[in-house]
Design an enzyme around this catalytic site. Structure first.
Site, short mmCIF file in Angstrom:
data_model
loop_
_atom_site.label_atom_id
_atom_site.label_comp_id
_atom_site.label_asym_id
_atom_site.label_seq_id
_atom_site.Cartn_x
_atom_site.Cartn_y
_atom_site.Cartn_z
N ILE A 26 0.87 -1.20 0.00
CA ILE A 26 0.00 0.00 0.00
C ILE A 26 0.89 1.24 0.00
O ILE A 26 0.69 2.19 -0.75
CB ILE A 26 -0.93 0.02 1.24
N ARG A 27 1.93 1.22 0.86
CA ARG A 27 2.86 2.37 0.94
C ARG A 27 3.50 2.62 -0.43
O ARG A 27 3.56 3.73 -0.92
CB ARG A 27 3.93 2.08 2.00
N ARG A 58 -4.46 -15.66 32.84
CA ARG A 58 -5.13 -14.44 33.28
C ARG A 58 -6.56 -14.37 32.79
O ARG A 58 -7.46 -13.92 33.48
CB ARG A 58 -4.30 -13.23 32.78
N GLU A 139 -4.49 -9.29 14.56
CA GLU A 139 -4.73 -7.98 15.17
C GLU A 139 -3.78 -6.94 14.55
O GLU A 139 -2.59 -7.20 14.41
CB GLU A 139 -4.48 -8.02 16.68
P1 0O2 Z 1 2.31 -8.02 23.48
O1 0O2 Z 1 2.38 -9.42 23.05
O2 0O2 Z 1 3.46 -7.60 24.34
O3 0O2 Z 1 2.05 -7.04 22.35
P2 0O2 Z 1 -4.72 -7.70 27.18
O4 0O2 Z 1 -4.03 -8.31 26.00
O5 0O2 Z 1 -5.54 -8.64 27.96
O6 0O2 Z 1 -3.76 -6.88 28.02
P3 0O2 Z 1 -6.82 -6.81 25.51
O7 0O2 Z 1 -8.08 -6.20 26.02
O8 0O2 Z 1 -6.85 -8.20 24.97
O9 0O2 Z 1 -5.69 -6.64 26.64
O10 0O2 Z 1 -6.26 -5.97 24.37
P4 0O2 Z 1 -5.98 -4.44 24.24
O11 0O2 Z 1 -5.85 -3.76 25.55
O12 0O2 Z 1 -6.95 -3.91 23.25
O13 0O2 Z 1 -4.57 -4.52 23.58
C1 0O2 Z 1 -3.49 -5.12 24.22
C2 0O2 Z 1 -2.24 -4.67 23.48
O14 0O2 Z 1 -2.31 -3.26 23.27
C3 0O2 Z 1 -0.99 -4.89 24.29
O15 0O2 Z 1 -0.44 -6.12 23.98
C4 0O2 Z 1 -0.09 -3.77 23.86
O16 0O2 Z 1 0.53 -4.09 22.62
C5 0O2 Z 1 -1.07 -2.65 23.64
N1 0O2 Z 1 -1.33 -1.91 24.88
C6 0O2 Z 1 -2.49 -1.85 25.56
N2 0O2 Z 1 -2.38 -1.05 26.63
C7 0O2 Z 1 -1.11 -0.59 26.64
C8 0O2 Z 1 -0.39 0.31 27.51
O17 0O2 Z 1 -0.90 0.83 28.49
N3 0O2 Z 1 0.91 0.55 27.18
C9 0O2 Z 1 1.50 0.00 26.09
N4 0O2 Z 1 2.78 0.30 25.85
N5 0O2 Z 1 0.85 -0.85 25.27
C10 0O2 Z 1 -0.44 -1.13 25.54
P5 0O2 Z 1 0.35 -6.89 25.14
O18 0O2 Z 1 -0.65 -7.52 26.02
O19 0O2 Z 1 1.34 -5.99 25.76
O20 0O2 Z 1 1.03 -8.04 24.37
#
Ligand code: 0O2
Ligand code: 0O2
Length: 212
Positions: A26-27, A58, A139
């Site tokens: 796309i870019r 969890r 995702e």
């Molecule tokens: P990874 O593998 O390190 O990327 P959950 O996954 O249960 O925490 P949920 O509701 O499934 O949360 O998904 P959400 O909150 O929509 O998205 C989770 C992902 O968004 C996280 O992946 C991060 O990549 C990012 N994210 C969400 N909140 C924050 C935050 O406060 N700070 C930062 N830096 N990133 C965030 P994971 O879980 O870290 O997995």
């Protein structure tokens, strides 16, 4: 039940590679037409086994439900130059017929308590395997460069020093996120003004030519 993780994650690795090609394409298409690309760069990651196991615990996800309930086994990240570009990329994805969007979460306009901003889209993607077609969940996180700067550093600070986070650090990180957002708004404003000036200049050139 013991998992063959390599086998389970292979389709997700394959999907990540295919989607990096599609998104970088796309870019390229925008660049070839001399147009502003809403995509600056694309990265991907497959969730680590340790992180999968932690999330299963969890969220009480059983091995049988893993591929349906864990939506981010395959994660792509699109970094955009400007704020508007985030929503342009969302529109581009909504228009595609190789995905079926399952959910969207707008943390750009509804930031998380931590200060985190990004637009998350989960979609179903039909992957072609030797064994036939398989639909998997992917995702995509879409964010500006400034949001990425904040999220990358905040994630690494949280990860490296999880137990020594006094409350004021959370507040300072929230404030830093606000500063990053203001920077995004200012850069977008400058971008709009320059684009408008360009359009005016083009119009003036056309008028000049018309008079000759
Ligand atoms: P990874 O593998 O390190 O990327 P959950 O996954 O249960 O925490 P949920 O509701 O499934 O949360 O998904 P959400 O909150 O929509 O998205 C989770 C992902 O968004 C996280 O992946 C991060 O990549 C990012 N994210 C969400 N909140 C924050 C935050 O406060 N700070 C930062 N830096 N990133 C965030 P994971 O879980 O870290 O997995
Ligand atoms: P280009 O030409 O820079 O776009 P791969 O998919 O194998 O190419 P890999 O090793 O899987 O890449 O890594 P990942 O994390 O998926 O993507 C890394 C890509 O993101 C690299 O692109 C980096 O250049 C790009 N990248 C990472 N951080 C930044 C950044 O801060 N700014 C910019 N502009 N790009 C960044 P490539 O593959 O080198 O290709």
């Amino acid at each position: 039940m013991s998992q063959n993780w390599e086998l389970l994650l292979f389709p997700y690795q394959q999907a990540a590679k295919e989607w990096k090609v599609k998104l970088r394409g796309i870019r390229k298409e925008f660049q070839l037409q001399d147009e502003h690309s809403p995509i600056e760069f694309v990265t991907s990651r497959i969730k680590s086994v340790a992180s999968i196991q932690e999330k299963m615990k969890r969220r009480n996800i059983t091995p049988e439900r893993l591929t349906e309930d864990m939506e981010d086994l395959c994660g792509l990240r699109i970094m955009c130059p400007f704020l508007d570009d985030v929503y342009e990329v969302v529109q581009l994805l909504r228009r595609r017929n190789d995905v079926e969007i399952v959910s969207e979460r707008d943390y750009v306009n509804n930031e998380k308590e931590s200060g985190y901003r990004s637009y998350h889209i989960v979609f179903r993607y039909p992957l072609q395997l030797v064994t036939g077609q398989r639909e998997i969940l992917v995702e995509i996180q879409i964010r500006t460069l400034a949001m990425n700067f904040w999220a990358t550093l905040e994630h690494s600070l949280n990860y490296k020093h999880p137990d020594v986070f006094p409350p004021d650090v959370h507040q300072r990180l929230q404030a830093a996120s606000e500063t990053a957002f203001k920077l995004d708004e200012e850069m977008s404003q400058i971008h709009h003004e320059l684009a408008a000036a360009d359009a005016d200049a083009d119009e003036a050139t056309k008028d000049d030519k018309g008079e000759q």
